[in-house]
Design a protein around this motif. Structure first.
Motif: not given
Ligand SMILES: Cc1cc2nc3c(=O)[nH]c(=O)nc-3n(C[C@H](O)[C@H](O)[C@H](O)COP(=O)(O)O)c2cc1C
Length: 357
Positions: A103-107
């Motif tokens: 989720a940090i890479e792909k919010p």
């Protein structure tokens, strides 16, 4: 509108869950069998007065249980996390989410983790991988800002930094840089309450001491004896005809420090969570008698969560009832009493304690 293609990370996460549910990915030996509690034929305590409540990292729990960090970051993860979270809140136990890197890479994936905020869980653990705290090739190092995002995403009380170098080395897309990771943990531990956690290979006395000096607040030993990520990667590699990784997965299937041994070795004056092969409340009682503050369970919770939140509640309540039974039969009214009871440790776990202390 067609749904966007799942990324490699999302595919991997879905594969992990499916393999763990469908294949036998357990370590070959159950080290909890090497630990025995001594029966008390005159317990001098009423079963109904047994109290399993506790405090872990400043938070009050109805029982010394953690639903271990597992998932999020792919479509199916949201429902699993929702079912786990609903049950954790209802029963009053702690819960972690899986690595939040996805989720940090792909919010847009944040929701698959953030769903746990909808439930009143007494102790919520965010989760980042320790290998992400250093640059890996072209991939940047994570720092305090990323940790803050992970914490905020689920309103976490504590951040787990997971140590998973065994998995990194047996999986095709693994991160192989480990230099500087302890310094990365030290930086985060200066800003957030951090619990260091292994994911199946255990924590030695030396590592526990280094983590303590780095400022972590607790250690989850994540020891050998339960779900083996080498086994999981073995099955992934087999499917993809990745022969070398398949071989590595098989070779290191049973690598690590057994959970019960690690509980004692990693006891350096910080709360210890016993995770790895905990399958019932008798195991939890053994862990507490060995010095753990709580026990973590992953796979059994995943199996229940695939069914429903009610199935997770049923499983948690059964584990608590078994723990209470073991407490009754050792004459322990409280968890403190249980922690003072003798645990007989036989080989091979006893060998670990003799040689590795
Ligand atoms: C599907 C699945 C995914 C997992 N993902 C993570 C993770 O992202 N971060 C982590 O710290 N541990 C992760 N783990 C490891 C568990 O938290 C736990 O340490 C390990 O599975 C041993 O517990 P068990 O024998 O009860 O399964 C995962 C486990 C499972 C089953």
């Amino acid at each position: 509108m067609t749904a966007p293609e799942p990324s490699k990370t999302e595919q991997r996460k879905a594969e992990h869950v499916n393999i763990i549910l469908e294949q036998d990915v357990s370590a070959a030996y159950d080290y909890w069998n090497d630990v025995r509690l001594v029966h008390d034929a005159l317990p001098e305590v009423d079963f109904d007065e047994i109290d399993v409540s506790t405090k872990l990292l400043g938070r009050k729990l109805a029982a010394p249980l953690v639903i271990s960090s597992m998932t999020g970051g792919f479509g199916g993860g949201r429902e699993i996390n929702a079912n786990l979270a609903k049950a954790a809140a209802e029963v009053g136990v702690a819960m972690g989410v899986g690595s939040q890197r996805a989720a940090i890479e792909k919010p847009e994936l944040a929701d698959t983790y953030a769903v746990v905020r909808e439930y009143d869980i007494p102790l919520r653990f965010a989760n980042l991988g320790a290998p992400q705290l250093v640059a890996q090739g072209t991939k940047r190092a994570y720092g305090a800002e990323d940790a803050q995002r992970a914490m905020d995403m689920i309103d976490a009380h504590v951040l787990i930094c997971h140590l998973n170098f065994l998995q990194e080395i047996v999986q095709p897309e693994g991160d192989h840089g480990a230099r500087g990771v302890l310094e990365g943990i030290r930086r985060l531990a200066g800003r957030f309450p951090v619990m260091a956690k292994e994911t199946g290979a255990g924590i030695s006395r030396d590592v526990a001491l280094r983590l303590k000096r780095a400022g972590v607040k607790a250690i989850d030993v994540g020891g050998l004896g339960g779900t083996s990520f080498s086994a999981v990667e073995y099955y992934r590699a087999k499917k993809d005809l990745a022969t070398l990784k398949e071989r590595l997965g098989a070779t290191f299937w049973n690598w690590g420090i057994p959970t019960p041994a690690s509980v004692q070795l990693a006891n350096v004056g910080l709360p210890v969570v016993a995770t790895g092969g905990v399958r019932d409340g008798h195991h939890v009682a053994k862990a507490i008698a060995l010095g753990a503050s709580a026990a973590g369970m992953a796979k059994p919770m995943l199996e229940a969560a695939k069914e429903s939140a009610e199935a997770v509640v049923r499983e948690l309540r059964a584990v608590i009832e078994e723990l209470r039974a073991a407490m009754f039969l050792t004459g322990s009214r409280t968890l403190k009493d249980l922690s003072e009871r003798t645990a007989i440790v036989t080989r091979p776990t006893a060998d670990w304690l003799e040689a590795a202390a």
